[in-house]
Write a protein that holds these residues in place. Structure first.
Motif, PDB file in Angstrom:
ATOM      1  N   ALA A   1      35.436  27.069  38.548  1.00  0.00           N
ATOM      2  CA  ALA A   1      36.104  28.277  39.024  1.00  0.00           C
ATOM      3  C   ALA A   1      36.842  28.020  40.336  1.00  0.00           C
ATOM      4  CB  ALA A   1      35.084  29.404  39.197  1.00  0.00           C
TER       5      ALA A   1
ATOM      6  N   TYR B   1      39.338  35.650  42.204  1.00  0.00           N
ATOM      7  CA  TYR B   1      38.978  34.251  41.922  1.00  0.00           C
ATOM      8  C   TYR B   1      37.683  33.866  42.618  1.00  0.00           C
ATOM      9  CZ  TYR B   1      43.575  33.048  39.913  1.00  0.00           C
ATOM     10  OH  TYR B   1      44.687  32.954  39.119  1.00  0.00           O
TER      11      TYR B   1
ATOM     12  N   THR C   1      34.440  35.176  41.371  1.00  0.00           N
ATOM     13  CA  THR C   1      34.004  34.387  40.215  1.00  0.00           C
ATOM     14  C   THR C   1      33.292  33.127  40.674  1.00  0.00           C
ATOM     15  OG1 THR C   1      35.851  35.206  38.895  1.00  0.00           O
ATOM     16  CG2 THR C   1      34.751  33.212  38.113  1.00  0.00           C
TER      17      THR C   1
ATOM     18  N   ILE D   1      29.535  33.217  39.276  1.00  0.00           N
ATOM     19  CA  ILE D   1      29.546  32.760  37.889  1.00  0.00           C
ATOM     20  C   ILE D   1      28.243  32.085  37.476  1.00  0.00           C
ATOM     21  CG2 ILE D   1      30.605  30.491  38.368  1.00  0.00           C
ATOM     22  CD1 ILE D   1      32.277  30.995  35.763  1.00  0.00           C
TER      23      ILE D   1
ATOM     24  N   ARG E   1      29.058  33.450  32.528  1.00  0.00           N
ATOM     25  CA  ARG E   1      30.444  33.538  32.082  1.00  0.00           C
ATOM     26  C   ARG E   1      30.680  34.768  31.218  1.00  0.00           C
ATOM     27  NH1 ARG E   1      28.090  28.870  34.014  1.00  0.00           N
ATOM     28  NH2 ARG E   1      29.326  26.985  33.684  1.00  0.00           N
TER      29      ARG E   1
ATOM     30  N   ILE F   1      30.815  38.165  33.120  1.00  0.00           N
ATOM     31  CA  ILE F   1      32.007  38.285  33.962  1.00  0.00           C
ATOM     32  C   ILE F   1      33.242  38.533  33.111  1.00  0.00           C
ATOM     33  CG2 ILE F   1      33.570  37.020  35.498  1.00  0.00           C
ATOM     34  CD1 ILE F   1      31.134  35.748  36.773  1.00  0.00           C
ATOM     35  N   GLN F   2      33.362  37.804  31.994  1.00  0.00           N
ATOM     36  CA  GLN F   2      34.535  38.003  31.137  1.00  0.00           C
ATOM     37  C   GLN F   2      34.541  39.391  30.504  1.00  0.00           C
ATOM     38  OE1 GLN F   2      36.641  35.943  27.266  1.00  0.00           O
ATOM     39  NE2 GLN F   2      36.037  34.676  28.982  1.00  0.00           N
TER      40      GLN F   2
ATOM     41  N   PHE G   1      38.346  38.062  38.440  1.00  0.00           N
ATOM     42  CA  PHE G   1      36.876  38.160  38.383  1.00  0.00           C
ATOM     43  C   PHE G   1      36.570  38.611  36.955  1.00  0.00           C
ATOM     44  CE2 PHE G   1      32.851  40.584  39.679  1.00  0.00           C
ATOM     45  CZ  PHE G   1      32.071  39.438  39.613  1.00  0.00           C
TER      46      PHE G   1
ATOM     47  N   THR H   1      37.411  32.830  33.491  1.00  0.00           N
ATOM     48  CA  THR H   1      36.296  32.404  32.627  1.00  0.00           C
ATOM     49  C   THR H   1      36.732  31.828  31.278  1.00  0.00           C
ATOM     50  OG1 THR H   1      36.064  34.696  31.907  1.00  0.00           O
ATOM     51  CG2 THR H   1      34.582  33.940  33.637  1.00  0.00           C
TER      52      THR H   1
END
Length: 286
Positions: free
Chosen positions: A27, A221, A224, A228, A233, A236-237, A280, A285
């Motif tokens: 990331a 960013y 993340t 993360i 992942r 967050i996605q 984010f 991701t």
């Protein structure tokens, strides 16, 4: 070349990073994109401001031809050519970077060099573990190829899911980037184009885009990077897609409200939050 380097940077980082901090390191590599956005905006602001102060011109509505001074032709060329600087730096450091151990061991068939490269990058002594990892890599390589049924069965769904998520994200993400200036003008954050000359318009658009990058894109960013390996992942996605959807609907459904005087601040804040949750979220991701 940069298009190829874009996914390879994450691959190189993933093959050198340890499992515990792999997500944060990948990331962080990807987060450099945000600083690139910021640097591009700053260069555009500086160049357009310098030319604007030296070569004044009337607004487009007052003099369409005269609103773009001949010297403005240098401005976009300078901004565009400045992109060669990070490209050349990237090229230099890429030449200094060793291949990943997987490539060196499996394709170049040089287990000793692979172990040496890993030891140098990770700053650990891998001499005792040299043979076992290479044998394991050889064994796993023989299990299935990229276009084999085994690969499709084991990773096909992952590959399809990742590419579809990336594709759907890009429709929204890049169209927003392309049409930012029109949205800002529509909600009266920027003056109408015909009320400015060319250099003033470039300066104001660059400043607005840089502000959004600074307040929305870059923080996304780095959220993340920090979360993360804690949140994961998938979460967050999924959260990023959800909040992007929510904020886009919040901008689109009452769109007339945002275009009325006095409401552009709320629009810009929500618009910046869509960029925050894009980064984010799925942009980092995928």
């Amino acid at each position: 070349g940069m298009g190829g380097d874009y996914p390879l940077s994450a691959t190189i980082m993933s093959e050198y990073a340890n499992k515990r901090t792999r997500g944060a390191f990948i990331a962080a590599v990807f987060a450099m994109q945000g600083f690139g956005n910021l640097a591009g905006g700053i260069v555009a602001i500086a160049v357009s401001a310098a030319f604007k102060s030296r070569f004044d011109a009337p607004a487009y509505k007052d003099d369409p031809a005269g609103s773009t001074v001949p010297q403005a032709d240098y401005v976009w060329r300078i901004v565009l050519m400045f992109g060669a600087v990070p490209a050349l730096l990237t090229y230099y450091w890429r030449m200094k970077m060793p291949e990943t151990a997987r490539y060196t061991a499996l394709v170049a068939k040089n287990a000793k060099q692979a172990t040496s490269d890993m030891a140098r990058v990770l700053d650990v002594d891998l001499a005792e573990e040299r043979q076992k990892p290479v044998e394991e890599l050889e064994r796993r390589r023989e299990e299935f190829g990229l276009f084999s049924r085994q690969f499709a069965k084991r990773h096909g769904l992952h590959l399809l899911g990742t590419t579809v998520c990336w594709f759907t994200l890009d429709i929204a993400f890049y169209s927003q980037n392309l049409f930012q200036k029109d949205m800002y003008a529509a909600v009266n954050w920027l003056p109408r184009a015909d009320t400015m000359n060319a250099l003033e318009e470039m300066f104001r658009i660059s400043r607005a885009q840089t502000l959004v990058a600074l307040c929305g894109t870059i923080p996304g960013y780095w959220f993340t990077v920090f979360f993360i390996d804690i949140v994961g992942r998938f979460a967050i996605q999924l959260g990023g897609f959800f909040f992007m959807t929510a904020f886009m609907l919040g901008l689109a459904i009452p769109y007339h409200h945002w275009t009325t005087p006095g409401h552009h601040v709320g629009f810009v804040v929500m618009y910046a939050l869509t960029f925050f949750f894009a980064n984010f979220g799925p942009n980092a991701t995928t």
